[in-house]
Design a protein around this motif. Structure first.
Motif, short mmCIF file in Angstrom:
data_model
loop_
_atom_site.label_atom_id
_atom_site.label_comp_id
_atom_site.label_asym_id
_atom_site.label_seq_id
_atom_site.Cartn_x
_atom_site.Cartn_y
_atom_site.Cartn_z
N SER A 108 3.74 10.96 -6.54
CA SER A 108 3.74 10.24 -7.82
C SER A 108 4.81 9.15 -7.84
O SER A 108 4.55 8.05 -8.34
N ARG A 109 5.97 9.42 -7.30
CA ARG A 109 7.03 8.40 -7.27
C ARG A 109 6.64 7.24 -6.36
O ARG A 109 6.86 6.08 -6.68
N ALA A 110 6.05 7.57 -5.22
CA ALA A 110 5.62 6.52 -4.29
C ALA A 110 4.54 5.65 -4.92
O ALA A 110 4.59 4.42 -4.82
N GLY A 120 0.81 -1.21 0.00
CA GLY A 120 0.00 0.00 0.00
C GLY A 120 0.84 1.26 0.00
O GLY A 120 2.06 1.22 0.12
N TYR A 121 0.13 2.38 -0.10
CA TYR A 121 0.72 3.72 -0.10
C TYR A 121 0.10 4.52 1.04
O TYR A 121 -1.09 4.38 1.32
N THR A 122 0.89 5.37 1.70
CA THR A 122 0.37 6.23 2.75
C THR A 122 1.32 7.39 3.02
O THR A 122 2.46 7.39 2.54
N THR A 123 0.84 8.34 3.80
CA THR A 123 1.71 9.41 4.28
C THR A 123 2.04 9.21 5.76
O THR A 123 2.85 9.94 6.32
N GLU A 170 4.60 1.70 -5.72
CA GLU A 170 3.57 0.80 -5.22
C GLU A 170 3.07 -0.09 -6.35
O GLU A 170 2.97 -1.31 -6.20
N TYR A 171 2.78 0.50 -7.49
CA TYR A 171 2.31 -0.27 -8.64
C TYR A 171 3.36 -1.29 -9.07
O TYR A 171 3.05 -2.44 -9.34
#
Length: 78
Positions: free
Chosen positions: A56-58, A17-20, A62-63
């Protein structure tokens, strides 16, 4: 900062996943309010994180990781 993370679910599956905020997100997964995939698969354990300056890089990373085979994800977590 933006983060990509991998967690291992109680059933042994891996979720990317992605998060801050990694700590908050793991707590959400464990509370059953995270991603639909992880509901009912808890508790989860954080096994890998990567930090990025841009969203965008993160999200691209993730993808990329989501396309990896399980074996490659496991090597990434070592």
């Amino acid at each position: 900062m933006h983060y990509v993370y991998l967690i291992e679910c109680a059933d042994g599956s891996l979720y990317t996943g992605y998060t801050t905020d990694v700590e908050r997100r793991v707590e959400e997964h464990n509370a059953g309010t995270g991603a639909k995939y992880t509901r009912g698969r808890g508790p989860v354990e954080l096994v890998h994180t990567e930090q990025f300056e841009s969203k965008s890089r993160a999200m691209s990373r993730e993808y990329e990781i989501k396309q990896f085979s399980r074996a490659r994800k496991e090597r990434l977590c070592e």
